[in-house]
Motif scaffolding. Structure first.
Motif, PDB file in Angstrom:
ATOM      1  N   LEU A 172      20.944  10.697  -9.499  1.00  0.00           N
ATOM      2  CA  LEU A 172      19.919   9.956  -8.772  1.00  0.00           C
ATOM      3  C   LEU A 172      18.588  10.103  -9.501  1.00  0.00           C
ATOM      4  O   LEU A 172      18.114  11.222  -9.721  1.00  0.00           O
ATOM      5  N   VAL A 173      18.009   8.983  -9.876  1.00  0.00           N
ATOM      6  CA  VAL A 173      16.704   8.959 -10.540  1.00  0.00           C
ATOM      7  C   VAL A 173      15.642   8.576  -9.519  1.00  0.00           C
ATOM      8  O   VAL A 173      15.803   7.601  -8.779  1.00  0.00           O
ATOM      9  N   LEU A 174      14.568   9.353  -9.472  1.00  0.00           N
ATOM     10  CA  LEU A 174      13.442   9.066  -8.595  1.00  0.00           C
ATOM     11  C   LEU A 174      12.193   8.869  -9.446  1.00  0.00           C
ATOM     12  O   LEU A 174      11.934   9.643 -10.369  1.00  0.00           O
ATOM     13  N   ASP A 175      11.421   7.839  -9.138  1.00  0.00           N
ATOM     14  CA  ASP A 175      10.109   7.705  -9.761  1.00  0.00           C
ATOM     15  C   ASP A 175       9.191   8.789  -9.225  1.00  0.00           C
ATOM     16  O   ASP A 175       9.296   9.199  -8.057  1.00  0.00           O
ATOM     17  N   SER A 176       8.262   9.225 -10.057  1.00  0.00           N
ATOM     18  CA  SER A 176       7.372  10.313  -9.659  1.00  0.00           C
ATOM     19  C   SER A 176       6.378   9.902  -8.583  1.00  0.00           C
ATOM     20  O   SER A 176       5.960  10.739  -7.772  1.00  0.00           O
ATOM     21  N   ASP A 177       5.989   8.625  -8.569  1.00  0.00           N
ATOM     22  CA  ASP A 177       4.922   8.185  -7.662  1.00  0.00           C
ATOM     23  C   ASP A 177       5.473   7.858  -6.275  1.00  0.00           C
ATOM     24  O   ASP A 177       5.283   6.759  -5.747  1.00  0.00           O
ATOM     25  N   MET A 178       6.133   8.853  -5.689  1.00  0.00           N
ATOM     26  CA  MET A 178       6.685   8.708  -4.346  1.00  0.00           C
ATOM     27  C   MET A 178       6.413   9.987  -3.568  1.00  0.00           C
ATOM     28  O   MET A 178       6.324  11.077  -4.149  1.00  0.00           O
ATOM     29  N   LEU A 179       6.302   9.859  -2.262  1.00  0.00           N
ATOM     30  CA  LEU A 179       6.150  10.999  -1.364  1.00  0.00           C
ATOM     31  C   LEU A 179       7.087  10.830  -0.178  1.00  0.00           C
ATOM     32  O   LEU A 179       7.356   9.700   0.260  1.00  0.00           O
ATOM     33  N   PHE A 180       7.555  11.961   0.366  1.00  0.00           N
ATOM     34  CA  PHE A 180       8.455  11.948   1.523  1.00  0.00           C
ATOM     35  C   PHE A 180       7.736  12.571   2.718  1.00  0.00           C
ATOM     36  O   PHE A 180       7.123  13.636   2.603  1.00  0.00           O
TER      37      PHE A 180
END
Length: 323
Positions: A172-180
């Motif tokens: 699973l690849v996630l972009d860095s510019d995300m928040l949960f």
């Protein structure tokens, strides 16, 4: 002769980028972001986020070994965003994850050290090591187009080659510019038993190429609004010969594009059943109000939502990490 012409063409392409396209993009970006004063305020807010990232609590629990790895493309300008993304994901999920950080070519010693201190169980793949590994796995003589795209100034293509080449199983690849901000049940269910490829929904199709061209090459209808900010693929299922062919034909027909990697993923998913993150919970381009008082599970901050990200959202996420 062909090699010299290819090298010369790539050199001219880089010159055109730095002498014309990059300056014009900078001017357009400034106008879109409200001018130099607003950009300065955004930059100051981002600097506050970077300082806060240095103070995040290190990962204290061993990562879950039975789940697929989380992969991030990161660098000097993004390491703090990577740290907040992974930290907020783990806090909301209630699990420490196996993480791999892929250097975009700018990850210096200090930034790598920060990530290593925060996530001691994570792997860091530095760009020089990745270049050598990809050259061995995908020889440039057989995959010249893929290597040309890896060498371009915008590094998104590395999320495809550097994460998946030579690997097995799901990643699973996630972009860095995300928040949960809430428990990511959709992602956790997928990680527990990946049944099919995963992506999140864009606000529109952003593939950089005409749909008829993409679908004629893929041989099936493209799924709508694929955004690879979240992207789960089975690495050993990727056909690199096909990707080289697609990549070459797209560029020959309509030139290169910032969205090439996203277009290729959409082609890989053409005609397939996919797990699509619910758009209301996994939100691309959150509004200013949503950034101030998040209700979604996750935000992906692109385009004009960067302002709300740097000025408000990371502060909300930081407070929730401390609760």
């Amino acid at each position: 002769m062909k090699a010299r012409l290819t090298a010369r063409s790539l050199g001219l392409g880089r010159a055109a980028y730095w002498l014309w396209h990059a300056p014009m993009a900078t001017v357009k970006k400034s106008i879109a972001e409200g001018g130099p004063l607003e950009q300065f305020r955004d930059s100051r807010a981002h600097a506050g986020m970077t300082r806060a990232a240095e103070q995040l609590a290190p990962q204290s629990h061993p990562p879950a070994r039975h789940w697929p790895e989380l992969h991030f493309l990161t660098g000097k300008k993004f390491w703090d965003q990577t740290a907040f993304c992974l930290q907020t994901f783990q806090a909301q999920a209630g699990h420490s994850m196996r993480a791999v950080f892929h250097d975009d070519g700018t990850l210096d010693h200090d930034c790598a050290a920060h990530l290593g201190e925060l996530f001691p169980a994570a792997e860091i793949h530095h760009r020089a090591e990745s270049d050598a590994r990809i050259a061995a796995l995908l020889p440039p003589a057989r995959f010249p187009t893929l290597h040309n795209e890896r060498a371009r100034p915008y590094p998104n293509f590395l999320k495809l080659t550097d994460v998946h080449a030579g690997a097995n199983g799901w990643r699973l690849v996630l972009d860095s510019d995300m928040l949960f901000f809430r428990r990511p049940d959709f992602i956790l269910s997928w990680l527990a038993a990946p049944p099919r490829p995963l992506y999140m929904a864009d606000v529109q199709d952003s593939y950089g190429y005409s749909r008829p061209l993409l679908e004629s090459l893929a041989g099936a209808p493209l799924p709508p609004r694929v955004n690879v900010g979240l992207c789960g693929l089975r690495s050993d299922a990727l056909d690199w010969e096909k990707l080289e062919f697609w990549c070459r034909r797209l560029i020959e027909a309509e030139g290169t594009s910032y969205y090439l990697e996203q277009a290729l993923v959409a082609m890989l998913l053409a005609g397939r059943d996919c797990a699509v993150a619910p758009a209301g919970d996994y939100l691309l381009l959150p509004s200013g109000d949503e950034c101030r008082a998040p209700r979604a599970v996750m935000h992906h901050y692109v385009a004009q939502s960067k302002r709300g990200y740097f000025r408000h959202a990371w502060r909300v996420a930081s407070r929730r990490l401390k609760d």
